[in-house]
Scaffold this active site. Structure first.
Site, mmCIF file in Angstrom:
data_model
loop_
_atom_site.group_PDB
_atom_site.id
_atom_site.type_symbol
_atom_site.label_atom_id
_atom_site.label_comp_id
_atom_site.label_asym_id
_atom_site.label_seq_id
_atom_site.Cartn_x
_atom_site.Cartn_y
_atom_site.Cartn_z
ATOM 1 N N HIS A 2 0.814 -1.223 0.000
ATOM 2 C CA HIS A 2 0.000 0.000 0.000
ATOM 3 C C HIS A 2 0.844 1.268 0.000
ATOM 4 O O HIS A 2 0.313 2.357 -0.156
ATOM 5 C CB HIS A 2 -0.933 0.007 1.215
ATOM 6 N N ASP A 35 3.658 9.544 -0.964
ATOM 7 C CA ASP A 35 2.430 8.849 -0.559
ATOM 8 C C ASP A 35 2.125 7.758 -1.583
ATOM 9 O O ASP A 35 2.090 8.044 -2.793
ATOM 10 C CB ASP A 35 1.268 9.863 -0.515
HETATM 11 C C1 GDG Z 1 -2.235 4.161 3.168
HETATM 12 C C2 GDG Z 1 -1.181 4.776 2.222
HETATM 13 C C3 GDG Z 1 -2.814 4.593 0.330
HETATM 14 C C4 GDG Z 1 -9.052 10.470 6.995
HETATM 15 N N1 GDG Z 1 -9.426 11.292 7.986
HETATM 16 C C5 GDG Z 1 -10.629 10.890 8.391
HETATM 17 C C6 GDG Z 1 -11.001 9.781 7.636
HETATM 18 N N2 GDG Z 1 -10.007 9.541 6.784
HETATM 19 C C7 GDG Z 1 -9.995 8.460 5.768
HETATM 20 C C8 GDG Z 1 -10.012 9.071 4.371
HETATM 21 C C9 GDG Z 1 -9.326 7.989 3.539
HETATM 22 C C10 GDG Z 1 -8.377 7.330 4.554
HETATM 23 O O1 GDG Z 1 -8.796 7.722 5.858
HETATM 24 C C11 GDG Z 1 -6.924 7.810 4.375
HETATM 25 O O2 GDG Z 1 -6.386 7.169 3.245
HETATM 26 P P1 GDG Z 1 -5.099 7.737 2.488
HETATM 27 O O3 GDG Z 1 -4.958 6.945 1.238
HETATM 28 O O4 GDG Z 1 -5.287 9.194 2.190
HETATM 29 O O5 GDG Z 1 -3.854 7.610 3.474
HETATM 30 P P2 GDG Z 1 -3.183 6.492 4.493
HETATM 31 O O6 GDG Z 1 -3.969 6.368 5.733
HETATM 32 O O7 GDG Z 1 -1.771 6.954 4.691
HETATM 33 O O8 GDG Z 1 -3.218 5.090 3.681
HETATM 34 C C12 GDG Z 1 -1.866 5.541 1.091
HETATM 35 C C13 GDG Z 1 -3.726 3.837 1.302
HETATM 36 O O9 GDG Z 1 -2.991 3.209 2.361
HETATM 37 C C14 GDG Z 1 -4.527 2.744 0.569
HETATM 38 O O10 GDG Z 1 -3.680 1.865 -0.092
HETATM 39 O O11 GDG Z 1 -3.617 5.367 -0.535
HETATM 40 O O12 GDG Z 1 -0.906 6.052 0.188
HETATM 41 O O13 GDG Z 1 -0.287 5.655 2.945
HETATM 42 O O14 GDG Z 1 -10.248 7.035 3.099
HETATM 43 O O15 GDG Z 1 -11.341 9.325 4.010
HETATM 44 N N3 GDG Z 1 -12.186 9.149 7.796
HETATM 45 C C15 GDG Z 1 -13.029 9.642 8.750
HETATM 46 N N4 GDG Z 1 -12.711 10.710 9.549
HETATM 47 C C16 GDG Z 1 -11.536 11.364 9.392
HETATM 48 O O16 GDG Z 1 -11.269 12.320 10.120
HETATM 49 N N5 GDG Z 1 -14.230 9.052 8.931
#
Ligand code: GDG
Length: 471
Positions: free
Chosen positions: A162, A372
Site C-alpha cells: 500500500h 504517498d
Molecule cells: C495508506 C497509504 C494509500 C481520513 N481522515 C478521516 C477519515 N479519513 C480516511 C479518508 C481515507 C483514509 O482515511 C486515508 O487514506 P489515504 O490513502 O489518504 O492515506 P493512508 O492512511 O496513509 O493510507 C496511502 C492507502 O494506504 C490505501 O492503499 O492510498 O498512500 O499511505 O479514506 O477518508 N475518515 C473519517 N474521519 C476522518 O477524520 N471518517
C-alpha cells in the site's frame, strides 16, 4: 500439491492477511472499523467469503461477528512484540525507508528479530491445507508470502504493497534487504499501486539479489519458480461515496459549515498526522501566501483535519509539536482584530458525514505529501465535488501515486514552498468553467477505475505458475 482437486481459482475463498483485524469494540458490540483498507477489502470478502487474519489489538476478538460475512482469525501479540514489530520495525524502519527516507529509519536487530517472529505468528494461524487465495497486505507482513510458501499453502499467494517502493539505492540501506525481498518473492504475484514502484522493485531485485533473474516484469528464481509483478492502483467505491455525499445528514453538516465560514473561501487538508503528508510544508506555503497577498487574510480559511497517528513514536510527537507551533504562529501573525483566525486545526478524526461535508464545502483541497503510495483523500474529494455539482480545485503533490491518474489536478512540488504558495494562489484564481472541466475528467477516471476494478485486477485468477527450468 495438486491443484486439480481444487475449485477454480476464482471460486476459492479469500484469506486476507493484514496488520489489524477490521473490527473495533463499541460499548457492547463489535463494529467494522473505518479506514481505507477495510472499505477496500470489504467488497471482496463479501462476494467471495473467507477469512481475515490480523492482530487483535490486545482485545479478545471473537471469530464471528454478527453482520460480518467472513471469519476473523485473530493473532495475539505481547506488548513487547507490538513495541518492536509495530512501533519499531514496521513504523520506524520500513515506513521511512519505503517512503524514500523522508525521515531517518532506525536499524535495530532486536526489532528485526521480533518482526520476523511476528510474521511467523501470522503464518502459524493459517491452515496450509485449506484451499484459498491468500492475499497478504502491506509493509507489516513482507516476510509472510515466503513463510506461507514454505508451509506449502494450498492455492495462489498474492501480495499488495500500500506504500511506495523506493529505488534500489534507498532500499539497499536495509541490513536485512535480501531476506525481505525473498519474503515478498514468496508470492505468485507482487503488486504495487504504480508502474514506478513496480519498476523500483524489479530493479532492486536485479541489483541486490544474486540468484534471481529479472526478465521484463517477472522475476525468475533459482528453483525455476516465476514471480509476476503488477501495478494496480487502489481506488474508492465512487458510486457509494457519491450517494453518501448527498444524504440529509451531510446536507445539514454542510449548512453548518457554510454558516460558520461564509463569506470566506475554504481550503482543506485531511491527513493522518504523519511526516510523509507534508503538513508543515503546506502550512508554510499558506503563511507565505498570506504574507504576499494580505487581502486574503480576511478572505480565506484553511481547515486542517489531522487525525492522531502513532503517538508512541518520537518523530510523530515532534511533528505534532511542530505543526501546532506553525498554526499558532500563522494565526498569531495574520488574524485581524475582531475577525476569525485564518487556520482552523483539528487534532482528531471527524465522522464520515462531517468529512463529506468538508469535502463539499472546500473550494480547494490541498493534498501535498512529500511521498504517498496512492492517497485516497484526493480521489474522495474529486468524487464528492463532482457528484454534488461543486467546482473545487485539487492541488496534488507530484509525489503521490494518485498523480498518475489525476492528470487534471494542479500539480505541486511540496518541497518548493514558494512554488506551492503560487499553486494555491492559482487554484483560487482558476475560472469556474476550467475547474468544472478538470473535476469532470478526474471523476470519470476514478469511476472507470474504482475499487471494484482494483479488486478484479488483484483477484483475477491467473494460470498456476509454470515451472521454468533455468540452465
Ligand atoms: C495508506 C497509504 C494509500 C481520513 N481522515 C478521516 C477519515 N479519513 C480516511 C479518508 C481515507 C483514509 O482515511 C486515508 O487514506 P489515504 O490513502 O489518504 O492515506 P493512508 O492512511 O496513509 O493510507 C496511502 C492507502 O494506504 C490505501 O492503499 O492510498 O498512500 O499511505 O479514506 O477518508 N475518515 C473519517 N474521519 C476522518 O477524520 N471518517
Amino acid at each position: 500439491m495438486s491443484s486439480s482437486a481444487m475449485p477454480p481459482e476464482d471460486e476459492l475463498p479469500v484469506i486476507a492477511f493484514a496488520n489489524r483485524l477490521p473490527v473495533r469494540r463499541t460499548r457492547n458490540s463489535w463494529r467494522l472499523s473505518d479506514g481505507g483498507l477495510v472499505s477496500a477489502l470489504q467488497p471482496a470478502m463479501r462476494s467471495r467469503g473467507g477469512i481475515w487474519v490480523g492482530w487483535d489489538g490486545g482485545t479478545q476478538t471473537p471469530r464471528e461477528v454478527p453482520g460480518l460475512d467472513f471469519e476473523l482469525r485473530p493473532v495475539s501479540l505481547s506488548r513487547r512484540e507490538v513495541d518492536a514489530y509495530y512501533h519499531g520495525f514496521a513504523n520506524r524502519t520500513l515506513w521511512p525507508l519505503l517512503h524514500g527516507l523522508v525521515e531517518q529509519p532506525t536499524f535495530d536487530r532486536f526489532s528485526w528479530d521480533v518482526y520476523r517472529r511476528v510474521n511467523e505468528h501470522f503464518a502459524d494461524v493459517d491452515d496450509p491445507s485449506q484451499p484459498g487465495l491468500r492475499w497478504v497486505h502491506d509493509y507489516h507482513l513482507l516476510l509472510l508470502p515466503g513463510l506461507l510458501r514454505r508451509r506449502e499453502a494450498l492455492g495462489r499467494i498474492g501480495f499488495f504493497l500500500h506504500v511506495p517502493f523506493p529505488p534500489p539505492e534507498v532500499f539497499a540501506r536495509l541490513p536485512w534487504r535480501a531476506s525481505v525481498l525473498e519474503g515478498m518473492l514468496g508470492a505468485d504475484v507482487v503488486s504495487f499501486h504504480t508502474q514506478r514502484y513496480r519498476g523500483n522493485f524489479l530493479r532492486t531485485c536485479a541489483q541486490l539479489l544474486d540468484d534471481v533473474r529479472v526478465d521484463g516484469t517477472i522475476v525468475r528464481l533459482h528453483d525455476g519458480r516465476v514471480v509476476r509483478t503488477a501495478a494496480h492502483p487502489i481506488s474508492i467505491d465512487a458510486a457509494d461515496l457519491a450517494n453518501r455525499a448527498r444524504t440529509a445528514n451531510v446536507e445539514r453538516a454542510l449548512d453548518g459549515l457554510r454558516t460558520q465560514f461564509a463569506p470566506r473561501r475554504l481550503l482543506l487538508g485531511v491527513d493522518r498526522l504523519d511526516y510523509t503528508k507534508g503538513i508543515p510544508e503546506r502550512l508554510r506555503a499558506i503563511e507565505l501566501l498570506l504574507e504576499m497577498r494580505p487581502e486574503l487574510r480576511r478572505w480565506i480559511t484553511f481547515v486542517q483535519v489531522a487525525v492522531p497517528s502513532r503517538g508512541e513514536i518520537r518523530e510523530y510527537r515532534d511533528l505534532r509539536a511542530h505543526v501546532e507551533q506553525l498554526v499558532g504562529r500563522i494565526n498569531g501573525r495574520f488574524t485581524e482584530p475582531g475577525l476569525d483566525v485564518p487556520v482552523h486545526y483539528l487534532y482528531r478524526g471527524v465522522t464520515a458525514d462531517r468529512l463529506l461535508a468538508y469535502y463539499r464545502a472546500a473550494d480547494v483541497c490541498l493534498v501535498t505529501p512529500l511521498q504517498d503510495g496512492m492517497n485516497l483523500v484526493a480521489k474522495e474529494y474529486v468524487t464528492v465535488q463532482d457528484a454534488t455539482a461543486g467546482a473545487g480545485a485539487l492541488v496534488l503533490s507530484e509525489f503521490t501515486g494518485a498523480i498518475e491518474e489525476l492528470r487534471q489536478a494542479l500539480p505541486c512540488n511540496p518541497f518548493d514552498i514558494e512554488g506551492l504558495a503560487g499553486t494555491i494562489s492559482l487554484a483560487l484564481e482558476l475560472d469556474e468553467e476550467d475547474r468544472r472541466r478538470r473535476l469532470a475528467k478526474m471523476a470519470a477516471t476514478i469511476r472507470a477505475h474504482d475499487v471494484y476494478a482494483w479488486l478484479d485486477e488483484e483477484l483475477a485468477a491467473t494460470p498456476a505458475p509454470k515451472l521454468v527450468r533455468t540452465a
